[in-house]
Design an enzyme around this catalytic site. Structure first.
Site, PDB file in Angstrom:
ATOM      1  N   LYS A 305       1.277  15.092 -14.084  1.00  0.00           N
ATOM      2  CA  LYS A 305       1.483  16.209 -13.169  1.00  0.00           C
ATOM      3  C   LYS A 305       1.693  17.497 -13.962  1.00  0.00           C
ATOM      4  CE  LYS A 305       1.879  13.625  -9.357  1.00  0.00           C
ATOM      5  NZ  LYS A 305       1.003  13.743  -8.176  1.00  0.00           N
ATOM      6  N   ASP A 316       9.661  12.143  -4.677  1.00  0.00           N
ATOM      7  CA  ASP A 316       8.435  11.470  -4.253  1.00  0.00           C
ATOM      8  C   ASP A 316       8.726  10.194  -3.471  1.00  0.00           C
ATOM      9  OD1 ASP A 316       5.667  11.975  -4.305  1.00  0.00           O
ATOM     10  OD2 ASP A 316       5.337  10.328  -5.701  1.00  0.00           O
ATOM     11  N   GLU A 377      -1.105   7.274  -6.737  1.00  0.00           N
ATOM     12  CA  GLU A 377      -0.517   5.933  -6.749  1.00  0.00           C
ATOM     13  C   GLU A 377       0.079   5.513  -5.411  1.00  0.00           C
ATOM     14  OE1 GLU A 377       2.791   8.238  -6.202  1.00  0.00           O
ATOM     15  OE2 GLU A 377       1.103   8.649  -7.511  1.00  0.00           O
ATOM     16  N   ARG A 379      -0.848   5.647  -2.349  1.00  0.00           N
ATOM     17  CA  ARG A 379      -1.717   4.949  -1.397  1.00  0.00           C
ATOM     18  C   ARG A 379      -1.912   3.484  -1.782  1.00  0.00           C
ATOM     19  NH1 ARG A 379      -6.009   9.534  -2.386  1.00  0.00           N
ATOM     20  NH2 ARG A 379      -3.999  10.601  -2.400  1.00  0.00           N
TER      21      ARG A 379
END
Length: 532
Positions: A305, A316, A377, A379
């Site tokens: 990121k 997150d 990641e 999903r």
């Protein structure tokens, strides 16, 4: 100041005028009187409201009924002082001191025009939202005086007033030293001049649930790892007779959750699969399944990121935090519904065991997945959980997660993205969001996006499209491959998980806990209409 001890008459020269003074009193500094009774007066605050229509040429300001009643109690002092200042509009407030012997501080917050109602264009109940804004601004303004109690009038809707006041007075300060000057004591919020205590309690509970999600999102990632999150779930939920099952990576391997394992093994912190179960209805009643993305820190793995985004990646796990808070609220409200909450918890870190560009993993339903971008990641976790959720024959499945950054540029902080295969579920979700002020916006779930994720040479599907655009609908199209025939909602909350304090006056800078209140309200409306 000059002092004259022996003169009977003196003249002081001020500017060019001579002002005779017949009595000259020696100057003495003002003494502060420490009277316990007077000091006690400053221990309570009060939030009242005023309507103001700037389009009315005559008197456009009207105090609310509770404010008028209080004004009579203090012999009209409130109205007299309020007229000396510009009347506060919606989003503004004024503070007055020592108007009576009970309250040391009185905040008068603007409610805008008196005829606000549901706006179909905005998909928002503007009257309730104005109440949240007024209650939130007033309570937050009084908080700096550190009162022990803040009384808040209902403004015509006690539930909305409780939401605004409770959300605005919350602040994450767990790791500040108790002697720090930045510590703001939490004032007790109480309803003023209204008997709708049930509405107040429900609104306060919804807001406290959102604050719980905010608290979990704000926790430092070195402290809130998957194990710590699971422990918090046990501590908070088991006392409410909610079952909490904590499953390890070996269990996930036995269920062939290749996506979850591929992400979880990237960190030294072991991944955990937490399942929470609330039974408020008959055991034969089909449950609803809530799935929350639980990445306690997302570095992006080998697709790191940007540095400016990493500071937000402790949040997150917003989806998992929301699911935990929603289930807890349902238990406290004793809602007659069965809920299965699924929380895949892990960290995504760079290293030798991290997923790589081009890896292929097998999901729980046997489909192979090409990992085009390791940073997508979430999903993969949700996909395995969607397959597992079908074991419960759910009435519907709702998954929540921070999936796609591009929503910041499309929706901003106004609403989270909603994807669904059920028109009825969307209607209830939209209606609930218009009442809570935490809106959703329906996004396309078209075959166009399915073709993009199926355009893959080495596996059945890819975790994103070949180009960088349309990632949010690509994610929804990817998840749809694992839903089968269940009714399903997907909330992508990346754009609403964090705020700079500019989106809603009652939500200050930091993590937001959205859309916790909307989901609670949606479940309540489904129950009220016998849809569950």
């Amino acid at each position: 100041m000059f002092q004259y001890k022996h003169c009977k008459r003196c003249v002081r020269f001020i500017s060019q005028f001579k002002i005779p003074v017949t009595e000259c009193v020696p100057y003495e500094p003002q003494r502060r009187v420490f009277d316990p009774k007077l000091c006690a007066l400053r221990d309570k605050g009060l939030v009242l409201g005023v309507y103001f229509n700037e389009n009315v040429k005559e008197e456009g300001a009207i105090l609310t009924a509770s404010a008028q009643k209080y004004d009579k109690q203090c012999d009209g002092k409130l109205w007299k002082q309020l007229k000396l200042t510009p009347i506060p509009k919606l989003g503004e407030y004024r503070i007055f001191y020592d108007l009576d012997s009970t309250y040391g501080f009185v905040a008068v917050a603007g409610l805008g025009t008196e005829c606000l109602r549901f706006d179909t264009n905005e998909q928002l109940d503007e009257s309730k939202e104005a109440i949240r804004v007024a209650a939130g601004l007033g309570a937050h303004a009084l908080q700096k005086f550190q009162p022990s109690v803040i009384h808040v009038e209902s403004f015509g809707n006690a539930e909305a007033a409780a939401e605004g006041a409770t959300l605005s007075t919350w602040k994450f300060q767990k790791y500040r030293h108790t002697s720090s000057t930045q510590i703001v004591p939490k004032a007790k919020l109480q309803l003023f001049d209204d008997c709708d205590f049930d509405g107040w309690k429900i609104g306060a509970l919804k807001a406290e649930s959102q604050n719980l999600a905010r608290y979990l999102q704000e926790m430092p990632p070195n402290i809130l790892n998957p194990i710590a999150f699971a422990k918090i779930a046990v501590d908070l939920l088991c006392e409410l007779d909610i079952n909490v099952e904590i499953k390890t990576q070996g269990w996930a391997a036995s269920h062939e959750m290749g996506g979850f394992i591929a992400i979880g093994k990237s960190s030294m912190q072991p991944p955990l699969y937490v399942e929470i179960s609330y039974f408020g209805a008959d055991e034969c009643t089909r449950p609803i399944v809530l799935i929350g993305k639980g990445v306690t820190f997302n570095s992006g793995s080998l697709d790191p990121k940007p540095k400016k985004d990493l500071k937000y990646m402790k949040g997150d796990m917003a989806g998992a935090a929301c699911v935990l808070a929603i289930t807890r609220a349902a238990a406290i409200l004793k809602l007659p519904v069965n809920i299965r909450g699924i929380l895949p918890l892990c960290e995504l870190m760079p290293g030798g065991r991290s997923p790589k560009f081009g890896d292929v993993v097998s999901s729980a339903n046997g489909k192979t997945i090409h990992i085009r971008l390791p940073s997508r990641e979430g999903r993969l976790l949700i996909a395995d959980s969607l397959v597992y959720a079908r074991n419960y024959w759910p009435q519907f499945i709702l998954d929540i997660g921070t999936m796609s950054k591009e929503l910041i540029y499309t929706l901003g902080g106004a609403a989270c993205a909603c994807y669904t295969n059920s028109e009825e579920l969307f209607n209830y979700a939209e209606a609930a969001s218009s009442q809570t002020g935490d809106r959703i916006w329906r996004m396309p779930l078209w075959k166009f996006y399915e073709d993009r994720i199926k355009n893959c040479e080495c596996a059945d599907i890819a975790n994103t499209g070949q180009d960088e655009f349309g990632d949010s609908p690509n994610c929804a199209a990817f998840l749809k491959q694992f839903v089968c025939d269940s009714r399903w909602l997907h909330f992508d909350t990346y754009n609403v998980a964090y705020t700079k304090g500019l989106d809603f006056p009652y939500l200050h800078k930091g993590m937001t806990g959205r859309p916790t209140r909307t989901v609670i309200e949606m479940i309540h409306q489904l129950l009220a209409n016998s849809k569950l």
